[in-house]
Design a protein around this motif. Structure first.
Motif, PDB file in Angstrom:
ATOM      1  N   THR A 303       0.852  -1.197   0.000  1.00  0.00           N
ATOM      2  CA  THR A 303       0.000   0.000   0.000  1.00  0.00           C
ATOM      3  C   THR A 303       0.879   1.234   0.000  1.00  0.00           C
ATOM      4  N   LEU A 304       0.312   2.332  -0.435  1.00  0.00           N
ATOM      5  CA  LEU A 304       1.050   3.588  -0.491  1.00  0.00           C
ATOM      6  C   LEU A 304       0.851   4.349   0.808  1.00  0.00           C
ATOM      7  N   GLY A 305       1.921   4.871   1.352  1.00  0.00           N
ATOM      8  CA  GLY A 305       1.856   5.566   2.629  1.00  0.00           C
ATOM      9  C   GLY A 305       1.369   6.991   2.493  1.00  0.00           C
ATOM     10  N   GLU A 306       1.306   7.643   3.637  1.00  0.00           N
ATOM     11  CA  GLU A 306       0.820   9.008   3.659  1.00  0.00           C
ATOM     12  C   GLU A 306       1.812   9.988   3.052  1.00  0.00           C
ATOM     13  N   GLU A 307       3.081   9.592   2.915  1.00  0.00           N
ATOM     14  CA  GLU A 307       4.064  10.525   2.408  1.00  0.00           C
ATOM     15  C   GLU A 307       3.949  10.732   0.907  1.00  0.00           C
ATOM     16  N   GLY A 308       3.078   9.968   0.229  1.00  0.00           N
ATOM     17  CA  GLY A 308       2.891  10.137  -1.206  1.00  0.00           C
ATOM     18  C   GLY A 308       3.283   8.892  -1.961  1.00  0.00           C
ATOM     19  N   GLN A 309       2.761   8.782  -3.164  1.00  0.00           N
ATOM     20  CA  GLN A 309       2.988   7.573  -3.950  1.00  0.00           C
ATOM     21  C   GLN A 309       4.460   7.410  -4.324  1.00  0.00           C
ATOM     22  N   ILE A 310       5.069   8.491  -4.825  1.00  0.00           N
ATOM     23  CA  ILE A 310       6.454   8.388  -5.282  1.00  0.00           C
ATOM     24  C   ILE A 310       7.385   8.091  -4.107  1.00  0.00           C
ATOM     25  N   SER A 312       6.670   6.755  -1.170  1.00  0.00           N
ATOM     26  CA  SER A 312       6.416   5.419  -0.634  1.00  0.00           C
ATOM     27  C   SER A 312       7.007   4.346  -1.530  1.00  0.00           C
ATOM     28  N   LEU A 313       6.866   4.515  -2.845  1.00  0.00           N
ATOM     29  CA  LEU A 313       7.405   3.537  -3.789  1.00  0.00           C
ATOM     30  C   LEU A 313       8.920   3.462  -3.699  1.00  0.00           C
ATOM     31  N   PHE A 314       9.579   4.610  -3.656  1.00  0.00           N
ATOM     32  CA  PHE A 314      11.039   4.610  -3.595  1.00  0.00           C
ATOM     33  C   PHE A 314      11.552   4.123  -2.238  1.00  0.00           C
ATOM     34  N   THR A 315      10.798   4.355  -1.173  1.00  0.00           N
ATOM     35  CA  THR A 315      11.190   3.836   0.131  1.00  0.00           C
ATOM     36  C   THR A 315      11.236   2.313   0.121  1.00  0.00           C
ATOM     37  N   LYS A 316      10.192   1.704  -0.414  1.00  0.00           N
ATOM     38  CA  LYS A 316      10.150   0.239  -0.461  1.00  0.00           C
ATOM     39  C   LYS A 316      11.164  -0.322  -1.451  1.00  0.00           C
TER      40      LYS A 316
END
Length: 413
Positions: A303-310, A312-316
């Protein structure tokens, strides 16, 4: 080819003693957390499952994060490598010293300046806690000892192999007639090791990716937030979850140059690259593993976090690459590398970048022999000859046996 340098035995043992002291400090705080909070609560905190809203439920001020677990693992690995004489000890001790200094220095002002008017920790009910003073004192001690360790490591670097000792030869009349040098060819097991081709490629790519992510997050936060918020995430004001925690921007600015230097060492295949890259992987892997565990446990991995899609995606993506790359790097780093040969270039000659060249390949001593069990296809080191008299010998010396100077000749020789 740059001269090969390695740590002397005295510097290596001294570095191991320092690493042991740092490891005792780190793991003492881990035990303190488990004793005061319980292992379950500590595990949730290390995995990022306890937020600022969970502060009132804590019975004591937390002390450690997953970063401390990675640092403690690195410190133990440096102790083991230093006391066992492993050739990776130089790189491990260097990375351990850098991270210990960088992660303990900010604790001095975090714990010392934490007040009600200027809180540094997100759990504001813990003020005047005695653990703040202990954390500040122990961190100050580590910060003072790490420069001493840097001096020891720099002063302990020696050319490898050691320069040969001059030997005076005596003629029949008892007078010295000439001076020769006593050759001491090192065995492959006694030589520093360059990383193999795959090991250098994985280490260089892994460290370059970590460096790019660290710099990228610093720039992203600077663009996405105002400068004051970015500065707070650098100094740690109202951004810390534990006594020994470090602010995110401070952590990224530490890892970026550390990984850049490691990538350069790996790409140039220096003998220190294996231990250096192994140290970064050991420090980063527990942090990424626990963060992934926390995402899976909360059902937030896909799922995408509250920090935003981009973001959250780069974090994972960063967590996944850190885990996969770190495991691959550790596996490759503990495997034997390419034994260094004094005076021989790494990229040329019978010993190529991936190991021995094909049999019969020309080298500085002529075509490579068939090779023995020590270094197949590698030309032997000159064997030590008995002292020669001052008059020419009547018989030419016998040719060295085929099979290399690292061991017995091959069967059938």
């Amino acid at each position: 080819m740059p001269q090969i340098r390695a740590l002397s035995k005295g510097a290596r043992i001294t570095g191991g003693v320092f690493a042991l002291l740092f490891a005792l400090q780190t793991w003492s705080w881990v035990v303190y957390d488990i004793a005061n909070l319980g292992f379950g609560t500590c595990w949730d905190m290390w995995a990022g499952a306890v937020s600022a809203g969970g502060g009132p439920h804590l019975e004591a001020m937390p002390a450690t994060t997953a970063t401390d677990l990675g640092l403690g693992l690195l410190q133990l690995a440096a102790v083991f490598a230093a006391f066992t004489g492993a050739w990776t000890s130089g790189g491990l001790l260097t990375v351990m010293a850098v991270l210990t200094f960088s992660y303990r220095l900010p604790v001095i002002w975090h714990a010392g300046a934490h007040t009600r008017s200027t809180p540094f920790y997100v759990f504001p009910r813990f003020f005047g806690d005695s653990s703040l003073d202990v954390a500040m004192a122990t961190s100050a001690l580590s910060t003072l000892l790490t420069p001493v360790l840097f001096i020891v490591l720099l002063a302990g670097i020696r050319p490898w192999p050691a320069p040969p000792r001059p030997t005076a030869l005596v003629g029949p009349d008892g007078l010295p007639v000439q001076t020769a040098q006593e050759p001491e060819p090192p065995l492959p097991s006694e030589s520093p090791q360059h990383p193999t081709g795959p090991g250098a490629a994985v280490a260089g790519g892994y460290l370059a990716v970590l460096c790019a992510f660290s710099l990228g997050w610093c720039v992203y936060l600077l663009i996405d937030t105002d400068f004051q918020t970015w500065l707070s995430l650098l100094t740690g004001e109202h951004a810390l979850f534990a006594l020994l925690d470090v602010a995110p921007v401070w952590d990224w600015l530490t890892l970026a140059p550390l990984c850049a230097v490691g990538a350069l060492l790996a790409m140039t295949r220096r003998v220190s690259a294996r231990g250096y890259s192994l140290g970064v992987a050991l420090a980063s892997l527990p942090v990424a593993l626990l963060a992934l565990w926390g995402l899976v446990d909360r059902g937030a991995l896909f799922t995408l976090g509250e920090e935003g899609q981009i973001a959250s995606l780069f974090t994972k993506l960063e967590l996944f690459l850190t885990v996969v790359g770190g495991i691959a790097l550790i596996v490759l780093a503990v495997r034997p590398g390419v034994a260094a040969r004094p005076g021989a270039p790494l990229q040329a000659g019978p010993m190529g970048p991936m190991g021995p060249m094909p049999m019969g390949a020309p080298g500085p001593m002529g075509p490579a022999p068939m090779g023995g069990p020590g270094q197949a296809g590698a030309p032997p080191f000159p064997q030590q000859q008995p002292p020669q008299p001052y008059f020419p010998p009547q018989q030419p010396p016998a040719a060295p046996p085929q099979g290399g100077g690292f061991g017995p000749p091959p069967p059938g020789a």
